[in-house]
Design a protein around this motif. Sequence first.
Motif, PDB file in Angstrom:
ATOM      1  N   LEU A  32      -7.896  -3.875   6.736  1.00 58.95           N
ATOM      2  CA  LEU A  32      -9.133  -4.850   7.201  1.00 58.95           C
ATOM      3  C   LEU A  32      -8.893  -5.134   8.635  1.00 58.95           C
ATOM      4  N   ALA A  33      -7.527  -5.192   9.097  1.00 59.30           N
ATOM      5  CA  ALA A  33      -7.493  -5.377  10.594  1.00 59.30           C
ATOM      6  C   ALA A  33      -8.120  -4.188  11.441  1.00 59.30           C
ATOM      7  N   GLU A  66      -6.831  -2.671  -3.012  1.00 62.09           N
ATOM      8  CA  GLU A  66      -6.675  -3.500  -3.740  1.00 62.09           C
ATOM      9  C   GLU A  66      -7.017  -3.143  -5.420  1.00 62.09           C
ATOM     10  N   GLN A  96      -3.444  -2.373  -6.111  1.00 59.00           N
ATOM     11  CA  GLN A  96      -2.593  -3.553  -6.260  1.00 59.00           C
ATOM     12  C   GLN A  96      -2.803  -4.482  -7.476  1.00 59.00           C
ATOM     13  N   GLN A 126      -0.758  -4.781  -0.300  1.00 61.30           N
ATOM     14  CA  GLN A 126      -1.067  -5.936   0.257  1.00 61.30           C
ATOM     15  C   GLN A 126      -1.188  -6.090   1.642  1.00 61.30           C
ATOM     16  N   THR A 127       0.021  -5.444   2.238  1.00 57.22           N
ATOM     17  CA  THR A 127       0.170  -5.360   3.755  1.00 57.22           C
ATOM     18  C   THR A 127      -0.712  -4.093   4.310  1.00 57.22           C
ATOM     19  N   ARG A 169      -3.371  -3.055   2.856  1.00 54.00           N
ATOM     20  CA  ARG A 169      -4.807  -3.643   2.847  1.00 54.00           C
ATOM     21  C   ARG A 169      -5.172  -4.475   4.101  1.00 54.00           C
ATOM     22  N   GLU A 170      -4.212  -5.418   4.161  1.00 56.66           N
ATOM     23  CA  GLU A 170      -4.531  -6.150   5.537  1.00 56.66           C
ATOM     24  C   GLU A 170      -4.555  -5.460   6.636  1.00 56.66           C
ATOM     25  N   ASP A 171      -3.686  -4.460   6.990  1.00 58.98           N
ATOM     26  CA  ASP A 171      -3.828  -3.395   8.160  1.00 58.98           C
ATOM     27  C   ASP A 171      -5.045  -2.835   8.070  1.00 58.98           C
ATOM     28  N   ALA A 188      -9.488   0.285   1.918  1.00 58.34           N
ATOM     29  CA  ALA A 188      -9.062  -1.183   1.533  1.00 58.34           C
ATOM     30  C   ALA A 188      -9.452  -1.500   0.031  1.00 58.34           C
TER      31      ALA A 188
END
Length: 395
Positions: A293-294, A352, A355, A286-287, A289-291, A348
């Motif tokens: 996306l960032a 997902e 995950q 999750q982290t 993926r957020e990175d 990303a």
Amino acid sequence: MAELESSRQQAAEPGLLHVDAKLDHSEFFREECKDLILQVATTTRRMQDSDGNQLKQRARDLQFVKQELELKLEETIVEVDALVALQSRVVKALDATGEPLRVTVLCLQERLKRPPSEMRHDEVDAELAKEKEAFEGVASLLQRVAGQIKEQIRLNRSAKYHLEHDLKDKFETETIDDSCAIMTVHSRDNRRLQTTGCFPPSVPVTPEQCEDISDANMAKAEQQRNSSASLRVLVELVLEQTAADMQKRIRYTAAAFQINIQEIKSAKSQMEDRIPKIQSEILGQQTIREDLLAAVAETERSLGLAQTRLGLRQLRPGKEHCQDAVQTQLVSEVQQLNAHVSRLREQALRSEEVQRMLTKLRVQLQENIEQKSRSLYIDEVLCSQHREPVVIRHF
């Protein structure tokens, strides 16, 4: 006158001769009677003495046979008592197979309640099946043994009955012969029997036949005693062996339970150890993926900047609108940035998917842990509680 007197004397002489002859005959007859009385008395005493000796000999023979019969009867009674006691032990041993067999069947039924994924024919099931078969075989064997003991007790009691009946006859005969031995011509029983004429009827049995009957009764009793002793030895071995067999099967099944419990605990522990790792990896995905996306957002801003610069450079005057190094660099930068955005978006999406896969794996592991816990509860708690009170005793 003289002639007349002589004639009278001659006439009287034959009468006197007759008288003398009668007297001599009477005297001779008396002597014969005396001799007869003496002879009869002597013969009678001799016969009575012979009767007494025969009665004494018969009494000794009867006493000897009675002692043998009493010895056989005592041995038979002891053997009957021993068989009755052994029969009680066999019945107790037979009754004692009921509870272990019930527990074994109950454990098999409990294990049928395991989750479908755990429903496999494992070593515990195999040992429980062998245990059930062994207990049923022991019960069947003890049932047959109990029947054999019952039949042997009947045969022993039959032999005991004939011995008792024979002893009773011998006792009555001895009593009668003892009465005959002490009886005299002045005895009341003698006069009573003479007056009543009450003599027991004769039985067409010779002394040898009577002795053969007693020998046959004693031989039958000895045969049954030997059969009974052999049966007792066999039954003792059966009781010892069946108890040992049942104890062995319980030990084997208990060992299979322990091995299976340890295997379940080990598998459950390994699954539980994986849960935190999976959870940590889910958070890591999750982290990341957020990175990603960032990074996509940051790269898109850089792409927008490069595209803006290209757009502005399109406004240069005609003679300045050339494919210079800056233009070439910006075009390349836009292409690379587009590729980076695509790659970042792709990763990303993959993150997902990973995950979701990890989440599904975590759920599966949790379900497996629950199933292992259920199987462990059945084997370690329920079956152990059922089996713990079971004790195999040697009766």
